[in-house]
Design an enzyme around this catalytic site. Structure first.
Site, PDB file in Angstrom:
ATOM      1  NE  ARG A 312      -4.042  -0.192   1.690  1.00 28.79           N
ATOM      2  CZ  ARG A 312      -4.146   1.488   2.651  1.00 28.79           C
ATOM      3  NH1 ARG A 312      -3.549   1.532   3.432  1.00 28.79           N
ATOM      4  NH2 ARG A 312      -4.696   2.435   2.176  1.00 28.79           N
ATOM      5  CB  CYS A 355      16.432  -4.165  -6.128  1.00 26.73           C
ATOM      6  SG  CYS A 355      17.750  -5.654  -5.414  1.00 26.73           S
TER       7      CYS A 355
END
Ligand code: PLP
Length: 425
Positions: A312, A355
């Site tokens: 979120r 990443c």
């Protein structure tokens, strides 16, 4: 608001220490409070008790079957958006007659499954979808009930991805088209169009859009009735606010105060589809600090949970209050608010191990000093937390734990490496 509280500086879910859960189950872990779920559901049921109301909890917000089971037992119906969600509901003996099925892209398979189950209403979003339902219903000799999704063109202040009730969206039909759909299909022997559905969006904090929507829909209902159609139910959808920050959204009673007087004595059954207003505050995500590092002027707290566990913040720039599970007494939060900056707190970014620049939970956030091994609680993570999680970076999804008073149980075990590759074998 919920049953997650600090006692002597240690965070508890109901009467269970969250640190103990982490010891037993590991991290990251979603921890739910059964009492919070039931409290929120009961408050909605009570707020609308003057009307004939069917509360259909939105499965997509947090759909673990153990949660759905006690929600069904507490009288809840279910709002579903896929065949998989219907399967979840049926697995726990949820009443199909109290199921409403929304979504702009229902497949034939999903529609047939729902017909066979005998669900309450198909929430239909277009003529094309209605035609398809008619074709499939004939083949099954069923006459399903249809609620036509109307979009009342109401402005709803939220994130751009989260508004669905304005004219230019892929959801529903506008009011003029609704009149035509009833004229064309109102007498169709294969389907029973007898309800209207509205879902404005999610993430709003105001009652006005709901009141505005009802005020726009009521004349439509009168018009349809005057043209000889039956309109037995109005489905007002979901999107009611949840307290991501303490006491910032209307309560169920306050929404009802605006909505109920408009619908009294209108001969309408009211359907509600609350998701996050029921479950957001009923869950936290607990994660462990892996490393604390400096980069330029910034301090980063790197956690073992990532955006695959809770997306979120990355997806919606959503705010979650984050706080250590164990703190000195002076750091026990009185309120969970975005500008809480107690003396001695440090300003940090709280980030995951993935990443991606978007892999963060909070930026420039005040936090009591933490070190490797400390546990952080991400509050109000019950809605669209686990249910939106993924295996990105070949990370097994988190465990889910349900707390009920003094007991806690694992309601979904942590995924293993075998789980990751099993469908590929
Ligand atoms: C997602 C959704 C809901 C639930 O929304 P919340 O904001 O979680 O209350 C209800 N109805 C429909 C049709 C939905 O798509």
């Amino acid at each position: 608001m919920d049953y997650f509280n600090y006692n002597k500086g240690r965070l508890f879910a109901e009467q269970v220490s969250v640190e103990e859960i982490a010891d037993q189950v590991g991290t990251p872990v979603y921890i739910y409070s059964r009492a919070t779920f039931k409290d929120h559901l009961r408050k909605i049921q009570q707020a609308y008790s003057q009307l004939e109301t069917m509360v259909c909890y939105s499965v997509k917000a947090c759909g673990n079957i153990h949660i759905l089971r006690f929600m069904a037992e507490a009288g809840s119906g279910f709002d579903i958006v896929s065949g998989g969600e219907l399967y979840r509901v049926l697995q726990v003996g949820g009443d199909p007659a109290k199921v409403v099925f929304a979504g702009v892209g229902k497949t034939d398979t999903e529609i047939l499954e729902a017909l066979d189950a005998g669900i309450g209403y198909f929430n239909i979003e277009s003529e094309a979808e209605l035609e398809n339902l008619i074709r499939l219903a004939k083949g099954r000799s069923k006459r399903p009930k249809v609620a036509l999704r109307v979009n009342p063109d109401i402005e709803y202040k939220t994130h751009a991805f989260l508004t669905t009730g304005i004219r230019e969206t892929k959801f529903g039909v506008d009011i003029e088209r609704a009149v035509k759909v009833f004229a064309d299909y109102g007498k169709d022997p294969a389907v029973n169009i007898c309800a209207l559905h509205v879902h404005l969006g999610t993430g709003g904090k105001k009652i006005d859009p709901y009141v505005g929507a009802v005020k726009k829909i009521l004349p439509l209902i009168e018009r349809l009735r005057s043209e000889g159609h039956t309109v037995e139910a109005l489905d007002l959808g979901g999107g009611y606010g949840a307290d991501y920050e303490s006491d910032t959204v209307p309560s169920a009673a306050q929404y009802a105060e605006g909505i109920v007087p408009l619908l009294k004595d209108k001969g309408l059954k009211l359907i509600l589809e609350p998701g996050k207003s029921v479950c957001a505050n009923a869950g936290i995500m607990l994660t462990q600090v892996l490393y604390v590092k400096r980069g330029g002027n910034k301090k980063f707290v790197i956690t073992d949970a990532g955006m695959n566990d809770l997306i979120r913040p990355a997806l919606y720039d959503a705010f979650h209050f984050i706080w250590p599970a164990r703190v000195a007494e002076k750091f026990v939060p009185r309120q969970r608010v975005s500008d809480s900056r107690p003396d001695g707190a440090e300003v940090v970014d709280i980030v995951g191990p993935i990443c991606e620049g978007a892999d963060f939970f909070a930026k420039d956030r005040a936090l009591p000093p933490v070190e490797r091994g400390d546990l952080l609680a991400v509050f109000a993570a019950g809605a669209y937390g686990f249910s939106m999680s993924s295996n990105y970076n070949a990370r097994g999804r988190a465990a889910e734990v349900l707390v009920d008073g003094r007991t806690s149980s694992v309601i979904r075990r942590r995924e293993t490496y075998d789980d990751l590759v099993a469908p590929e074998k």
